[in-house]
Scaffold this motif. Structure first.
Motif, PDB file in Angstrom:
ATOM      1  N   LYS A  15      -0.254   0.316  11.357  1.00 57.10           N
ATOM      2  CA  LYS A  15       0.915   1.091  11.776  1.00 57.10           C
ATOM      3  C   LYS A  15       2.006   1.027  10.703  1.00 57.10           C
ATOM      4  CE  LYS A  15       4.296   1.950  15.295  1.00 57.10           C
ATOM      5  NZ  LYS A  15       4.595   1.966  16.685  1.00 57.10           N
ATOM      6  N   ALA A  16       2.238  -0.162  10.181  1.00 60.75           N
ATOM      7  CA  ALA A  16       3.251  -0.329   9.128  1.00 60.75           C
ATOM      8  C   ALA A  16       2.894   0.509   7.908  1.00 60.75           C
ATOM      9  CB  ALA A  16       3.385  -1.802   8.753  1.00 60.75           C
ATOM     10  N   ASP A  17       1.623   0.503   7.535  1.00 64.66           N
ATOM     11  CA  ASP A  17       1.193   1.304   6.382  1.00 64.66           C
ATOM     12  C   ASP A  17       1.414   2.790   6.634  1.00 64.66           C
ATOM     13  OD1 ASP A  17       0.470  -0.884   4.813  1.00 64.66           O
ATOM     14  OD2 ASP A  17      -1.652  -0.797   5.381  1.00 64.66           O
ATOM     15  N   ARG A  18       1.133   3.270   7.852  1.00 64.31           N
ATOM     16  CA  ARG A  18       1.338   4.686   8.183  1.00 64.31           C
ATOM     17  C   ARG A  18       2.818   5.058   8.119  1.00 64.31           C
ATOM     18  NH1 ARG A  18      -2.391   3.434  12.154  1.00 64.31           N
ATOM     19  NH2 ARG A  18      -0.780   3.379  13.756  1.00 64.31           N
ATOM     20  N   VAL A  19       3.656   4.231   8.715  1.00 68.30           N
ATOM     21  CA  VAL A  19       5.097   4.490   8.719  1.00 68.30           C
ATOM     22  C   VAL A  19       5.632   4.529   7.292  1.00 68.30           C
ATOM     23  CG1 VAL A  19       7.344   3.478   9.326  1.00 68.30           C
ATOM     24  CG2 VAL A  19       5.523   3.569  11.037  1.00 68.30           C
ATOM     25  N   LEU A  20       5.245   3.548   6.496  1.00 65.14           N
ATOM     26  CA  LEU A  20       5.755   3.465   5.125  1.00 65.14           C
ATOM     27  C   LEU A  20       5.201   4.579   4.249  1.00 65.14           C
ATOM     28  CD1 LEU A  20       5.737  -0.389   4.684  1.00 65.14           C
ATOM     29  CD2 LEU A  20       7.727   1.105   4.946  1.00 65.14           C
ATOM     30  N   SER A  21       3.990   5.022   4.511  1.00 70.88           N
ATOM     31  CA  SER A  21       3.436   6.160   3.782  1.00 70.88           C
ATOM     32  C   SER A  21       4.264   7.411   4.059  1.00 70.88           C
ATOM     33  CB  SER A  21       1.980   6.382   4.187  1.00 70.88           C
ATOM     34  OG  SER A  21       1.465   7.531   3.558  1.00 70.88           O
ATOM     35  N   ASN A  22       4.642   7.598   5.310  1.00 72.62           N
ATOM     36  CA  ASN A  22       5.484   8.728   5.689  1.00 72.62           C
ATOM     37  C   ASN A  22       6.846   8.647   5.003  1.00 72.62           C
ATOM     38  OD1 ASN A  22       5.937  11.137   7.134  1.00 72.62           O
ATOM     39  ND2 ASN A  22       7.045  10.011   8.711  1.00 72.62           N
ATOM     40  N   VAL A  23       7.463   7.473   5.018  1.00 75.21           N
ATOM     41  CA  VAL A  23       8.750   7.272   4.348  1.00 75.21           C
ATOM     42  C   VAL A  23       8.607   7.544   2.858  1.00 75.21           C
ATOM     43  CG1 VAL A  23      10.465   5.532   3.670  1.00 75.21           C
ATOM     44  CG2 VAL A  23       9.684   5.658   6.051  1.00 75.21           C
ATOM     45  N   ASP A  24       7.573   6.994   2.248  1.00 77.12           N
ATOM     46  CA  ASP A  24       7.322   7.170   0.822  1.00 77.12           C
ATOM     47  C   ASP A  24       7.218   8.654   0.471  1.00 77.12           C
ATOM     48  OD1 ASP A  24       6.761   6.460  -1.831  1.00 77.12           O
ATOM     49  OD2 ASP A  24       4.622   6.239  -1.442  1.00 77.12           O
ATOM     50  N   ASN A  80       0.830  -1.209   0.000  1.00 77.80           N
ATOM     51  CA  ASN A  80       0.000   0.000   0.000  1.00 77.80           C
ATOM     52  C   ASN A  80       0.861   1.255   0.000  1.00 77.80           C
ATOM     53  OD1 ASN A  80      -2.320  -1.509   0.010  1.00 77.80           O
ATOM     54  ND2 ASN A  80      -2.642  -1.342   2.203  1.00 77.80           N
ATOM     55  N   ASN A  81       1.926   1.238  -0.777  1.00 74.95           N
ATOM     56  CA  ASN A  81       2.847   2.368  -0.871  1.00 74.95           C
ATOM     57  C   ASN A  81       3.556   2.262  -2.219  1.00 74.95           C
ATOM     58  OD1 ASN A  81       5.520   0.840  -0.531  1.00 74.95           O
ATOM     59  ND2 ASN A  81       4.329   0.165   1.243  1.00 74.95           N
ATOM     60  N   GLU A  82       4.334   3.270  -2.531  1.00 72.42           N
ATOM     61  CA  GLU A  82       5.049   3.272  -3.816  1.00 72.42           C
ATOM     62  C   GLU A  82       6.558   3.219  -3.613  1.00 72.42           C
ATOM     63  OE1 GLU A  82       3.601   6.561  -6.131  1.00 72.42           O
ATOM     64  OE2 GLU A  82       1.516   5.933  -5.881  1.00 72.42           O
ATOM     65  N   ILE A  83       6.977   2.599  -2.534  1.00 73.20           N
ATOM     66  CA  ILE A  83       8.409   2.517  -2.225  1.00 73.20           C
ATOM     67  C   ILE A  83       9.140   1.616  -3.217  1.00 73.20           C
ATOM     68  CG2 ILE A  83      10.059   1.635  -0.519  1.00 73.20           C
ATOM     69  CD1 ILE A  83       8.222   2.829   1.641  1.00 73.20           C
ATOM     70  N   LYS A  84       8.505   0.520  -3.592  1.00 82.10           N
ATOM     71  CA  LYS A  84       9.146  -0.414  -4.524  1.00 82.10           C
ATOM     72  C   LYS A  84       9.587   0.326  -5.789  1.00 82.10           C
ATOM     73  CE  LYS A  84       8.504  -4.498  -7.300  1.00 82.10           C
ATOM     74  NZ  LYS A  84       7.570  -5.414  -7.914  1.00 82.10           N
ATOM     75  N   ASP A  85      10.795   0.050  -6.226  1.00 78.71           N
ATOM     76  CA  ASP A  85      11.416   0.604  -7.426  1.00 78.71           C
ATOM     77  C   ASP A  85      11.886   2.051  -7.273  1.00 78.71           C
ATOM     78  OD1 ASP A  85      11.143  -1.820  -8.777  1.00 78.71           O
ATOM     79  OD2 ASP A  85       9.186  -1.261  -9.602  1.00 78.71           O
ATOM     80  N   THR A  86      11.771   2.640  -6.078  1.00 82.00           N
ATOM     81  CA  THR A  86      12.343   3.964  -5.845  1.00 82.00           C
ATOM     82  C   THR A  86      13.860   3.842  -5.935  1.00 82.00           C
ATOM     83  OG1 THR A  86      10.520   4.648  -4.432  1.00 82.00           O
ATOM     84  CG2 THR A  86      12.592   5.838  -4.172  1.00 82.00           C
ATOM     85  N   VAL A  87      14.496   4.778  -6.606  1.00 77.33           N
ATOM     86  CA  VAL A  87      15.956   4.772  -6.777  1.00 77.33           C
ATOM     87  C   VAL A  87      16.504   6.047  -6.153  1.00 77.33           C
ATOM     88  CG1 VAL A  87      17.847   4.751  -8.440  1.00 77.33           C
ATOM     89  CG2 VAL A  87      15.772   3.410  -8.887  1.00 77.33           C
ATOM     90  N   LEU A  88      17.491   5.870  -5.248  1.00 72.83           N
ATOM     91  CA  LEU A  88      18.015   7.002  -4.485  1.00 72.83           C
ATOM     92  C   LEU A  88      19.440   6.713  -4.031  1.00 72.83           C
ATOM     93  CD1 LEU A  88      16.911   9.703  -3.227  1.00 72.83           C
ATOM     94  CD2 LEU A  88      16.375   8.381  -1.214  1.00 72.83           C
ATOM     95  N   ASP A  89      20.244   7.759  -3.907  1.00 75.79           N
ATOM     96  CA  ASP A  89      21.589   7.599  -3.356  1.00 75.79           C
ATOM     97  C   ASP A  89      21.512   7.060  -1.933  1.00 75.79           C
ATOM     98  OD1 ASP A  89      22.872   8.523  -5.637  1.00 75.79           O
ATOM     99  OD2 ASP A  89      23.022  10.585  -4.904  1.00 75.79           O
ATOM    100  N   LEU A  90      22.491   6.256  -1.574  1.00 75.76           N
ATOM    101  CA  LEU A  90      22.519   5.597  -0.272  1.00 75.76           C
ATOM    102  C   LEU A  90      22.472   6.572   0.901  1.00 75.76           C
ATOM    103  CD1 LEU A  90      22.882   3.042   1.481  1.00 75.76           C
ATOM    104  CD2 LEU A  90      25.354   3.339   1.205  1.00 75.76           C
TER     105      LEU A  90
END
Length: 125
Positions: A104-113, A5-15
């Motif tokens: 809770k996991a969805d909320r945390v990951l939404s914030n990260v996303d 339930n997030n769009e984190i997958k396939d995000t590309v970013l410097d370490l």
């Protein structure tokens, strides 16, 4: 359990900015990396006796080496795991995760996303 339930997958970013964002959200990289992969974990305590959950975000280097600190990371689908003492963490769907932990996991990951997208957008401008 895959958390999709997030769009984190396939995000590309410097370490380095990735690690900064993840740590700002409570995730720990610790020693969970090698030359090609990174794994960030967030411990989620539970009111259940002797049960701890973990949100895991992993990725792999598409450029550079993780150990050099100069890598570009592509993220994978986040996972929710349940720790079984003394055996370790299981990430399978059959673990029976409580809805409040999933929420809770969805909320945390939404914030990260959102923070990842904001950083990428700012870098593009």
């Amino acid at each position: 359990m895959k958390l999709e339930n997030n769009e984190i997958k396939d995000t590309v970013l410097d370490l380095q900015p990735l690690t900064y964002i993840m740590e700002r959200n409570g995730f720990v990289l610790a020693g969970q990396w090698d030359y090609e992969r990174v794994t960030y974990d967030l411990k989620v305590n539970s009111p259940e006796k002797n049960i701890t959950y973990y949100i895991r975000v992993s990725g792999y280097a598409v450029e550079g080496d993780v150990d050099s600190g100069k890598a570009v990371i592509k993220l994978l689908t986040p996972l929710l795991g349940k720790h079984h003492y003394p055996h370790g963490v299981e990430y399978g769907e059959e673990e029976g995760f409580p809805q409040n932990i999933i929420d809770k996991a969805d909320r945390v990951l939404s914030n990260v996303d959102n923070q990842l997208k904001q950083f990428i957008e700012e870098e593009a401008n």
